[in-house]
Structures are given as C-alpha cells and as structure tokens.
Design a protein around this motif. Structure first.
Motif, mmCIF file in Angstrom:
data_model
loop_
_atom_site.group_PDB
_atom_site.id
_atom_site.type_symbol
_atom_site.label_atom_id
_atom_site.label_comp_id
_atom_site.label_asym_id
_atom_site.label_seq_id
_atom_site.Cartn_x
_atom_site.Cartn_y
_atom_site.Cartn_z
ATOM 1 N N ILE A 173 81.925 44.563 24.267
ATOM 2 C CA ILE A 173 80.728 45.103 24.917
ATOM 3 C C ILE A 173 81.017 45.286 26.401
ATOM 4 N N LEU A 182 74.493 40.451 30.031
ATOM 5 C CA LEU A 182 75.465 39.389 29.794
ATOM 6 C C LEU A 182 74.971 38.414 28.719
ATOM 7 N N VAL A 185 75.934 40.065 25.561
ATOM 8 C CA VAL A 185 77.352 39.794 25.324
ATOM 9 C C VAL A 185 77.525 38.420 24.680
ATOM 10 N N ALA A 189 79.143 39.656 21.264
ATOM 11 C CA ALA A 189 80.463 40.212 21.548
ATOM 12 C C ALA A 189 81.602 39.285 21.151
ATOM 13 N N TRP A 192 84.390 40.970 26.212
ATOM 14 C CA TRP A 192 83.507 41.478 27.259
ATOM 15 C C TRP A 192 84.334 42.258 28.267
ATOM 16 N N ASN A 193 83.766 43.371 28.766
ATOM 17 C CA ASN A 193 84.458 44.177 29.763
ATOM 18 C C ASN A 193 83.510 44.600 30.867
ATOM 19 N N THR A 194 84.028 44.608 32.094
ATOM 20 C CA THR A 194 83.302 45.211 33.202
ATOM 21 C C THR A 194 84.276 45.564 34.310
ATOM 22 N N SER A 205 81.531 35.997 35.034
ATOM 23 C CA SER A 205 82.029 35.182 33.933
ATOM 24 C C SER A 205 81.320 33.834 33.886
ATOM 25 N N LEU A 208 78.049 34.454 32.231
ATOM 26 C CA LEU A 208 78.262 34.591 30.792
ATOM 27 C C LEU A 208 78.474 33.228 30.145
ATOM 28 N N ILE A 222 84.760 34.268 23.572
ATOM 29 C CA ILE A 222 84.583 35.627 24.085
ATOM 30 C C ILE A 222 85.730 35.949 25.035
ATOM 31 N N ARG A 224 87.776 37.921 27.889
ATOM 32 C CA ARG A 224 87.340 38.543 29.137
ATOM 33 C C ARG A 224 88.323 39.644 29.523
#
Length: 293
Positions: A173, A182, A185, A189, A192-194, A205, A208, A222, A224
């Motif tokens: 996501i 978040l 996520v 998820a 996780w991506n950003t 993070s 999250l 999850i 990162r």
C-alpha cells in the motif's frame, strides 16, 4: 536492504526495457512501474508527454525480465474495479512465476479523472472506497470465493482463478497520511511505501508501528519501502517539489546509510534524474556499488 529501480512510464518501452534488463543483469532486486495515464498537470494545462499503461507494462516486463520482482507503485483504485484488478494481478504473478508485488493506492491525480470522466470523490469517500477494495482483494486473491456487500462494491460467490502462485502474493500500500492511511496500512498491508528521506520515513514508520500495536499486529510483519529522487555526479535541482538526494557519491552513501540505519527493507530509485542511455546505466552501476558496499 533490497534495491529496486523505478523507470518512468513516460518514456519509450525500449528504454524501460533497457533499464529493467540492466538492473536484472547487475544484481538489483526489483523493478516498479507507476500507474498513470498522463503527467500530473494543473487544470488548463494539456499533457503532451506520452505515458504507457501500468498493467500492460507489468505483464510485458514480467515476461521479458528474469529473476527480479516486478511491482506497481501503485495501481490507483479508482481506475479499475477491484475484482478486475485482482484478476490482472494474479495473471501477472503467473507470468512472472511468482514475482509480482501488488502495489495499490486510493488514487489522486485530478487531471486523469477529469479528462476520462472517472469519479474522484471527496477524501473520506475515496478512502472508504479504498478500504472496501482492500477487503475485496484479500478475499479474491486469498480465499476460494468471496461474497462482499459494501457501499461501493458488491460481490456474490465471486471467484478469481487461478490464484496467484505466491501464497500470499504481497499487497503493498502506497500511503503517507498519518491520521488514517497509515492505519489502513497497519490493517491490510504486507508492504508499505511512501516518498521521503530517512528522517521522514523514520517518523512515519514510528506512527505505523503505533497503529500496529493498537491493532495487536507485530509491526515487523509489514515491510518498509521508500524512494526519493537521486542525482549522480551533478547538482541537485533547485526548488524541487519532491525529496531528492545525492550530487556526489559520498552524499548518496550518507543518505543510503541513513535509510539502512532506520531499518528500511527496500530502497527504490526513480530514474527521472539519472539521465538517459549509457549515462543512466552508469548511474545505476554507481548507485548499486554504493548500496552494496
């Protein structure tokens, strides 16, 4: 820390293929494709740069490029019914022999929705719709049949066959919003991506992690992933509207060390500032040497 390349879809397929093949041949871990139909421009400005479609690109690269993972950053939920997208994703996982990363997001780019007459609802409705889509994807891709009755999507004894080769195929996501996305996520998820430099990624993070704890989920489940633009052997752009680092090998190494120190699982490199042709391939080799040192 894994290392992946993100070639722009706003270039000829032969150039994308060259970048992806070079990455696969030289030890990179993945290739990602964005899901847009035109450049992001304000109202009244007409896009003129061609843009290749993400689903077709993912399938083509999956068939042509061995070994590396192929992923989307990220499929916009508003562009396709989630059941249709689930079948597309499962198919690409078979094409790749189980190497697909199913990257998804809520959708956001205004000019695409306006030109194509695709509804772009207010933020709350947009995110509500995305959460329903995530439930549809989890059902279709991970259970034999799915019945779902939501405000936006309804499925009755729905099948998605064949299932992906991966069990489960990872759902990534793309999300940056700290108040709700978040948490989405944390709930749904695998990855996780950003966008962001190490300080931003570390901050988000931690948020999250907090949502995971509140939900009773181990934050370590999850993965990162993050990206920022990179300049190799040149000046950084003035007034950039996106995070960017580099300029020299030592500065690239310093930022990469920052990502590593915060526990980033995968560093993704957009190719937009790396030049073209041999210059770009040389830049890829420079980045890979820094990351692998």
């Amino acid at each position: 820390m894994r290392l992946s390349i993100w070639p722009s879809a706003a270039q000829p397929y032969t150039d994308i293929l060259e970048v992806a093949r070079h990455a696969a041949d030289t030890g990179w871990d993945g290739v990602y494709i964005a899901d847009h139909f035109m450049p992001n421009l304000p109202a009244g400005e007409q896009p003129t740069t061609p843009m290749l479609e993400a689903g077709s690109l993912a399938a083509a690269l999956g068939a042509a490029i061995p070994r590396v993972r192929i992923g989307t950053l990220v499929y916009g939920n508003t562009y396709r019914h989630p059941a249709v997208l689930a079948n597309m994703a499962a198919t690409v996982d078979h094409i790749t022999g189980g190497r697909f990363v199913f990257g998804v997001g809520a959708g956001w780019q205004i000019n695409e929705h306006h030109q194509y007459g695709i509804e772009l609802p207010p933020v709350k409705q947009l995110l509500d719709r995305f959460v329903e889509a995530l439930q549809v994807w989890h059902g279709l891709l991970r259970t034999p049949t799915t019945t779902f009755t939501g405000n936006y999507y309804q499925l009755t004894d729905a099948v998605c066959e064949p299932k992906p080769i991966q069990d489960p195929m990872p759902i990534l996501i793309g999300a940056k919003g700290e108040k709700r996305m978040l948490k989405v996520v944390a709930e749904h998820a695998d990855l996780w991506n950003t966008w962001g430099l190490p300080d931003v990624i570390a901050h988000k993070s931690r948020i999250l992690d907090r949502y995971c704890t509140e939900l009773g989920r181990d934050p370590r489940t999850i993965g990162r992933t993050a990206q920022a633009a990179v300049v190799v052997d040149g000046p950084l752009p003035d007034n950039a509207t996106f995070p960017v680092y580099g300029g020299s090998t030592s500065e690239i190494a310093r930022t990469v060390d920052g990502y590593r120190e915060i526990g980033l699982d995968e560093l993704i490199i957009p190719d937009g500032l790396l030049g073209t042709g041999p210059q770009r391939l040389k830049a890829l080799d420079t980045i890979q040497a820094v990351v692998r040192t």
